[in-house]
Design a protein around this motif. Structure first.
Motif, PDB file in Angstrom:
ATOM      1  N   ARG A  21     -15.625   1.057   7.890  1.00 56.00           N
ATOM      2  CA  ARG A  21     -15.378   2.011   6.806  1.00 56.00           C
ATOM      3  C   ARG A  21     -13.899   2.010   6.423  1.00 56.00           C
ATOM      4  O   ARG A  21     -13.545   1.956   5.254  1.00 56.00           O
ATOM      5  CB  ARG A  21     -15.809   3.416   7.233  1.00 56.00           C
ATOM      6  N   GLU A  23     -11.771  -0.370   6.919  1.00 53.50           N
ATOM      7  CA  GLU A  23     -11.465  -1.663   6.309  1.00 53.50           C
ATOM      8  C   GLU A  23     -11.898  -1.679   4.841  1.00 53.50           C
ATOM      9  O   GLU A  23     -11.175  -2.159   3.973  1.00 53.50           O
ATOM     10  CB  GLU A  23     -12.191  -2.757   7.094  1.00 53.50           C
ATOM     11  N   ASN A  24     -13.083  -1.141   4.563  1.00 53.19           N
ATOM     12  CA  ASN A  24     -13.581  -1.080   3.188  1.00 53.19           C
ATOM     13  C   ASN A  24     -12.693  -0.215   2.311  1.00 53.19           C
ATOM     14  O   ASN A  24     -12.444  -0.521   1.153  1.00 53.19           O
ATOM     15  CB  ASN A  24     -15.015  -0.536   3.146  1.00 53.19           C
ATOM     16  N   GLU A  25     -12.214   0.904   2.879  1.00 52.89           N
ATOM     17  CA  GLU A  25     -11.342   1.811   2.147  1.00 52.89           C
ATOM     18  C   GLU A  25     -10.042   1.096   1.770  1.00 52.89           C
ATOM     19  O   GLU A  25      -9.569   1.205   0.646  1.00 52.89           O
ATOM     20  CB  GLU A  25     -11.036   3.012   3.039  1.00 52.89           C
ATOM     21  N   LEU A  27      -9.644  -2.127   1.514  1.00 49.48           N
ATOM     22  CA  LEU A  27      -9.998  -3.146   0.539  1.00 49.48           C
ATOM     23  C   LEU A  27     -10.118  -2.542  -0.861  1.00 49.48           C
ATOM     24  O   LEU A  27      -9.610  -3.086  -1.832  1.00 49.48           O
ATOM     25  CB  LEU A  27     -11.324  -3.789   0.963  1.00 49.48           C
ATOM     26  N   ARG A  28     -10.783  -1.388  -0.949  1.00 45.13           N
ATOM     27  CA  ARG A  28     -10.921  -0.700  -2.245  1.00 45.13           C
ATOM     28  C   ARG A  28      -9.568  -0.327  -2.820  1.00 45.13           C
ATOM     29  O   ARG A  28      -9.308  -0.504  -4.008  1.00 45.13           O
ATOM     30  CB  ARG A  28     -11.780   0.563  -2.096  1.00 45.13           C
TER      31      ARG A  28
END
Length: 194
Positions: A21, A23-25, A27-28
């Motif tokens: 999560r 990492e995704n944040e 990335l976003r």
């Protein structure tokens, strides 16, 4: 017996999901920066925090293999300026934080229409120098890094004024600010020099 193992496995899985999560944040946030014109916005993670003398550094898990070089700047996912890459190898880089006493950066305090210098004074603190004693600077004012300090980037957030007071017989006010970049948050983005 079995219950403990299941619980350990579940906790391990939750840890993995949390890492994903985060990492995704990151990335976003990097993609959002790219869509705002930052072609080189590289998501990274701070894997260590180091004090060397009075200066403070982060070690990131990205390096020259990812296109990172000396002089690139580091922000958090909220676009707060953290520091500058000072050394790099293929898979890691060392970033000096702007809260380090050896660092100073040109800043503006827009609410007071003021240019000044922010010098690191450790532990997430900045000393704002060259603020005239009659300047309308107050606690809560936002401190932005000037474009000169950030490779031409406008309005990168650096800190928030914590205290501004007049000193007797002094030309300048004594102004301290909080560095709004939290070195304990591993999610960072490297902005490559344009």
């Amino acid at each position: 017996g079995g219950g403990e193992e299941d619980r350990a496995r579940l906790l391990g899985r939750l840890g993995e999901l949390e890492a994903l999560r985060a990492e995704n944040e990151t990335l976003r946030a990097a993609l959002a920066l790219r869509s705002d014109g930052e072609e080189g916005a590289i998501p990274a993670a701070a894997i260590a925090f180091i004090r060397d003398g009075r200066d403070e550094y982060l070690i990131l898990n990205r390096g020259t293999a990812d296109g990172i070089g000396i002089g690139d700047i580091v922000v958090n996912t909220g676009r707060v300026l953290g520091g500058t890459v000072v050394s790099v190898d293929p898979h890691a880089s060392r970033v000096i934080l702007f809260s380090s006493p050896s660092r100073s950066v040109d800043v503006t305090i827009p609410s007071a229409g003021l240019r000044a210098i922010a010098r690191g004074s450790n532990a997430r603190e900045l000393s704002i120098e060259l603020v005239p004693s009659d300047a309308a600077v107050t606690a809560g004012d936002i401190v932005l890094a000037s474009p000169r300090a950030t490779g031409g980037r406008r309005s990168l957030l650096l800190g928030e004024v914590r205290e501004a007071r007049r000193a007797e017989h002094e030309v300048f006010k004594i102004v301290t600010a909080i560095h709004l970049f939290d070195p304990a948050d591993p999610a960072v983005i490297v902005l490559l020099a344009p």
